[in-house]
Design a protein around this motif. Structure first.
Motif, PDB file in Angstrom:
ATOM      1  N   VAL A 198     -54.038  70.678   5.687  1.00 16.14           N
ATOM      2  CA  VAL A 198     -53.006  71.384   4.937  1.00 16.14           C
ATOM      3  C   VAL A 198     -51.671  70.668   5.136  1.00 16.14           C
ATOM      4  CG1 VAL A 198     -51.834  73.609   4.589  1.00 16.14           C
ATOM      5  CG2 VAL A 198     -54.225  73.552   5.403  1.00 16.14           C
ATOM      6  N   ARG A 217     -60.163  71.190   7.812  1.00 12.40           N
ATOM      7  CA  ARG A 217     -59.332  71.478   6.645  1.00 12.40           C
ATOM      8  C   ARG A 217     -57.951  70.892   6.898  1.00 12.40           C
ATOM      9  NH1 ARG A 217     -59.484  74.736   2.272  1.00 12.40           N
ATOM     10  NH2 ARG A 217     -57.591  75.743   1.505  1.00 12.40           N
ATOM     11  N   ASP A 238     -56.508  69.514   1.294  1.00 14.66           N
ATOM     12  CA  ASP A 238     -57.258  70.711   0.923  1.00 14.66           C
ATOM     13  C   ASP A 238     -56.348  71.844   0.468  1.00 14.66           C
ATOM     14  OD1 ASP A 238     -59.873  69.625   1.750  1.00 14.66           O
ATOM     15  OD2 ASP A 238     -58.992  69.683   3.751  1.00 14.66           O
ATOM     16  N   ASP A 239     -55.144  71.874   0.994  1.00  8.38           N
ATOM     17  CA  ASP A 239     -54.171  72.902   0.604  1.00  8.38           C
ATOM     18  C   ASP A 239     -52.779  72.290   0.733  1.00  8.38           C
ATOM     19  OD1 ASP A 239     -52.995  75.279  -0.145  1.00  8.38           O
ATOM     20  OD2 ASP A 239     -53.422  76.332   1.741  1.00  8.38           O
ATOM     21  N   VAL A 269     -48.641  73.370   0.358  1.00  6.95           N
ATOM     22  CA  VAL A 269     -47.655  74.432   0.196  1.00  6.95           C
ATOM     23  C   VAL A 269     -46.264  73.807   0.196  1.00  6.95           C
ATOM     24  CG1 VAL A 269     -46.700  76.560   1.138  1.00  6.95           C
ATOM     25  CG2 VAL A 269     -49.157  76.108   1.326  1.00  6.95           C
ATOM     26  N   THR A 329     -51.957  83.376   5.445  1.00  6.46           N
ATOM     27  CA  THR A 329     -53.423  83.461   5.382  1.00  6.46           C
ATOM     28  C   THR A 329     -54.072  82.697   6.540  1.00  6.46           C
ATOM     29  OG1 THR A 329     -53.452  81.574   3.873  1.00  6.46           O
ATOM     30  CG2 THR A 329     -53.546  83.776   2.885  1.00  6.46           C
ATOM     31  N   TYR A 330     -53.328  81.807   7.175  1.00  7.89           N
ATOM     32  CA  TYR A 330     -53.867  81.022   8.292  1.00  7.89           C
ATOM     33  C   TYR A 330     -53.594  81.666   9.648  1.00  7.89           C
ATOM     34  CZ  TYR A 330     -54.576  77.302   4.883  1.00  7.89           C
ATOM     35  OH  TYR A 330     -54.992  76.573   3.801  1.00  7.89           O
ATOM     36  N   ALA A 339     -50.466  66.636  -2.903  1.00 11.65           N
ATOM     37  CA  ALA A 339     -51.367  67.755  -3.197  1.00 11.65           C
ATOM     38  C   ALA A 339     -52.767  67.268  -3.561  1.00 11.65           C
ATOM     39  CB  ALA A 339     -50.793  68.611  -4.328  1.00 11.65           C
ATOM     40  N   THR A 345     -58.602  73.269  11.540  1.00 15.08           N
ATOM     41  CA  THR A 345     -57.676  73.365  10.419  1.00 15.08           C
ATOM     42  C   THR A 345     -56.335  72.847  10.900  1.00 15.08           C
ATOM     43  OG1 THR A 345     -58.797  75.260   9.417  1.00 15.08           O
ATOM     44  CG2 THR A 345     -56.491  74.932   8.829  1.00 15.08           C
TER      45      THR A 345
END
Length: 214
Positions: free
Chosen positions: A157, A155, A176-177, A179, A21-22, A172, A127
């Motif tokens: 991640v 952002r 912000d995200d 994985v 998605t990035y 987590a 990001t």
């Protein structure tokens, strides 16, 4: 243990698939924690068409208890201090500054090894995907996240192939995200989740950083 990764590069490709998605987003950067996180970050940067850099983190230990962190510094001038711990101690501002100067010098030395005279990538209003080869306690990644926050990314991640459940929950909650492909109930070490887990050399890090990813 049927969900092992063949090696770091394979883990990076698997992680990249989870981050699609990035892909091609403007103002996106990928940062690998040396040394083990860099081969994984390289595969992610390649797949997402993003620039790659290293994020070096140095713990700021109390002078009388070096293993106890009063803060951390990271690439790009990021610095964070644990004010709660400092307020409860008798350390002086001069002592803090001495520790910061010493660790800043060591961080600069290591950065010169990896990127020469090149400047760190800009992260403000970007990001930022921060990558390591796994989370055991999560302490290094927590320091990286805290320090990066001071540089005001748009952002933040964190992406790792594997992590302990406790460390995964902790990290987590700070970003912000988050994985993480595997969070096994039983976790002894990061290396157990890779069939091949050799030490990553400084030369390999430098080679990967010299290859354009976007």
């Amino acid at each position: 243990m049927d969900r092992q990764f063949e090696h770091r590069r394979a883990a990076g490709k698997a992680l990249a698939n989870a981050l699609m998605t990035y892909r091609d987003q403007p103002r996106l950067v990928v940062l690998g924690l040396p040394r083990g996180g860099v081969p994984i970050a390289y595969e992610i940067a390649l797949a997402l068409h993003a620039p790659l850099d290293v994020l070096l983190v140095r713990k700021l230990g109390f002078p009388y208890h070096p293993e106890l962190a009063m803060g951390a510094i990271a690439s790009g001038g990021a610095q964070v201090l644990n004010q709660r711990l400092l307020h409860g101690s008798d350390i002086t501002p001069a002592q803090i500054q001495m520790v910061v100067q010493r660790e800043t010098a060591e961080l600069a030395r290591r950065e010169t090894v990896y990127r020469g005279q090149a400047q760190p990538l800009e992260v403000a209003d970007h990001t930022v995907i921060v990558v390591d080869d796994g989370l055991a306690t999560g302490a290094t990644m927590a320091a990286a996240v805290s320090a990066l926050r001071s540089l005001q990314p748009r952002r933040l991640v964190v992406a790792v192939p594997v992590g302990s459940q406790e460390a995964a929950r902790r990290i987590a909650a700070q970003v912000d995200d988050f994985v993480c492909l595997i969070t096994p109930a039983s976790f002894n070490s990061v290396g157990q989740w890779y069939r091949q887990f050799p030490q990553v050399s400084d030369e390999e890090v430098c080679t990967l950083l010299s290859h354009p990813c976007h």
